[in-house]
Design an enzyme around this catalytic site. Structure first.
Site, short mmCIF file in Angstrom:
data_model
loop_
_atom_site.label_atom_id
_atom_site.label_comp_id
_atom_site.label_asym_id
_atom_site.label_seq_id
_atom_site.Cartn_x
_atom_site.Cartn_y
_atom_site.Cartn_z
N LYS A 49 -18.99 26.36 37.55
CA LYS A 49 -18.31 25.60 38.41
C LYS A 49 -18.39 26.17 40.07
O LYS A 49 -18.48 25.34 40.96
CB LYS A 49 -16.95 25.09 38.41
CG LYS A 49 -16.46 24.60 36.97
CD LYS A 49 -17.39 23.63 36.69
CE LYS A 49 -17.22 23.01 35.24
NZ LYS A 49 -18.01 21.97 34.76
N TYR A 260 -12.41 18.31 21.08
CA TYR A 260 -12.67 19.18 22.07
C TYR A 260 -11.42 20.26 22.14
O TYR A 260 -10.16 20.09 22.06
CB TYR A 260 -12.22 18.21 23.53
CG TYR A 260 -12.02 19.14 24.80
CD1 TYR A 260 -13.22 19.47 25.68
CD2 TYR A 260 -10.72 19.49 25.29
CE1 TYR A 260 -13.21 20.38 26.68
CE2 TYR A 260 -10.80 20.27 26.37
CZ TYR A 260 -12.03 20.78 27.14
OH TYR A 260 -11.76 21.43 28.36
N TYR A 286 -15.94 26.06 25.51
CA TYR A 286 -17.63 25.70 25.92
C TYR A 286 -18.36 26.78 25.64
O TYR A 286 -19.34 26.50 24.62
CB TYR A 286 -17.48 25.65 27.66
CG TYR A 286 -16.55 24.82 28.29
CD1 TYR A 286 -17.06 23.21 28.21
CD2 TYR A 286 -15.38 24.90 28.57
CE1 TYR A 286 -16.27 22.35 29.07
CE2 TYR A 286 -14.61 23.93 28.99
CZ TYR A 286 -15.13 22.68 29.06
OH TYR A 286 -14.29 21.41 29.70
C1 LIG Z 1 -17.35 27.15 30.74
C2 LIG Z 1 -17.77 25.77 30.87
N1 LIG Z 1 -19.22 25.85 30.41
C3 LIG Z 1 -19.87 24.45 30.37
C4 LIG Z 1 -19.03 23.45 31.04
C5 LIG Z 1 -19.95 22.20 31.00
O1 LIG Z 1 -20.54 21.94 32.23
P1 LIG Z 1 -20.66 20.31 32.66
O2 LIG Z 1 -19.29 19.96 32.80
O3 LIG Z 1 -21.30 20.43 34.00
O4 LIG Z 1 -21.42 19.59 31.51
C6 LIG Z 1 -17.98 23.63 31.46
C7 LIG Z 1 -17.31 22.34 31.91
O5 LIG Z 1 -16.06 22.31 32.38
C8 LIG Z 1 -17.19 24.88 31.63
O6 LIG Z 1 -16.09 24.90 32.05
#
Ligand SMILES: Cc1ncc(COP(=O)(O)O)c(C=O)c1O
Length: 328
Positions: A49, A260, A286
């Site tokens: 981010k 999730y 994630y």
């Molecule tokens: C640590 C992390 N990795 C990957 C993602 C996924 O990225 P995107 O939302 O741009 O697909 C996020 C999204 O919140 C994240 O916090």
């Protein structure tokens, strides 16, 4: 392209390193593994981010905003990074978070508090309405809100990952390394949109795969269309002629387990492997889930032994501390 002319607020320590994972490659008996350390972007424990927020905060400041408004899950990394970016830019921050405030607000929640963000807790089905209403309420109080959609995934935010692809290609040019496959966790799509667009702009000739952490196969048409749209919005923003279609977006599904943020054996093993073989921390939601998916693909023989696979670590480590019971 006119990326240099876009308003950008510096938040990140760039370039992030690319490291080899030799012990893990050997343990898995798989291809050569590289990791791009976007968990080290530098802002408040780092993560993907930060790159998006450089352009989103730049745009907010150019529009004269005094407040950033965004939304996410209770342990949202995006919200934590937005709160930190707001603090650094001298803006106020209003976060709309799913559910009820826990008794012990740890992990990302503790950090939101330290950065001085105001939290609004709301049940997930009411979140979109709250995100529509809150800016009007703030305006009525004389504030100038800038709304960042969930995950910062729009054309402005995705610009951060076009820049990241340019950065990566330069690193590969200098080191003489070749990357055959690139994989990373994908959720709200902005990271993948920027990487896919950046890959086309820079002529990257390996494969790019998003590893879906929260969607299942039946949702694939909708999700891939959305990623292509964000990519095209981004192309227009950065002044590129490239256009993406749904068919350009490759996403791997099948790894969302119990849903999730629900930790299972896949995430636990991935976190343990990366920690014990390379001393690198993954989060359970994630990067841990995405790396677990990559380990499974390696075990299934999807990659050849002589190939090089780059895992893009997108950050998220503060969430680890909110999952202590599930990880021990
Ligand atoms: C640590 C992390 N990795 C990957 C993602 C996924 O990225 P995107 O939302 O741009 O697909 C996020 C999204 O919140 C994240 O916090």
């Amino acid at each position: 392209m006119h990326i240099e002319k876009l308003t950008r607020f510096q938040l990140a320590q760039l370039p992030t390193p690319i490291e080899k994972l030799p012990r893990l490659s050997r343990e898995l008996g798989g291809p050569e593994l590289l990791i791009k350390r976007d968990d080290q972007t530098g802002l408040a424990f780092g993560g993907n981010k930060t790159r998006k927020l450089e352009f989103l905060v730049g745009d907010a400041l150019a529009q004269g905003a005094d407040t950033l408004v965004t939304a996410g899950a209770a342990q949202s990394n995006h919200c934590r990074q937005t709160a930190a970016a707001a603090a650094k830019a001298g803006l106020q921050c209003e976060l709309i978070l799913n559910g009820k405030k826990p008794d012990v607000p740890n992990g990302n929640l503790l950090l939101n508090h330290l950065f001085g963000a105001r939290e609004h807790w709301i049940d997930r089905p009411q979140r979109a309405a709250k995100l529509r209403e809150l800016p009007g309420q703030l305006r009525a109080q004389g504030r100038k809100p800038y709304v960042i959609g969930v995950g910062g995934s729009n054309g402005v935010g995705a610009t951060g990952y076009v820049v990241a692809m340019i950065e990566l290609m330069e690193q590969l040019r200098v080191s003489g390394q070749r990357v055959d496959h690139m994989l990373f966790g994908t959720s709200s799509g902005g990271t993948q949109a920027g990487i896919e667009l950046g890959a086309r702009i820079t002529g990257f000739n390996g494969t790019v795969h998003g590893l879906s952490i929260d969607k299942s196969e039946p949702e694939h048409l909708e999700y891939e269309t959305e990623v292509a749209q964000i990519g095209n919005e981004c192309a227009a923003y950065v002044g590129s002629d490239v256009r993406l279609t749904r068919a350009d977006i490759k996403v791997v599904y099948g790894y969302m387990g119990e849903g999730y943020g629900v930790v299972g054996d896949l995430e636990r093993e991935a976190i343990r492997l990366m920690a014990r073989f390379e001393g690198i921390v993954l989060d359970p939601v994630y990067a841990g889930r995405a790396f677990g998916a990559l380990v499974d693909l390696i075990r299934k023989g999807v990659f050849k032994r002589h190939e090089t696979v780059l895992f893009w670590h997108t950050g998220g480590s503060p969430a680890l501390f909110a999952y202590a019971n599930e990880l021990l």
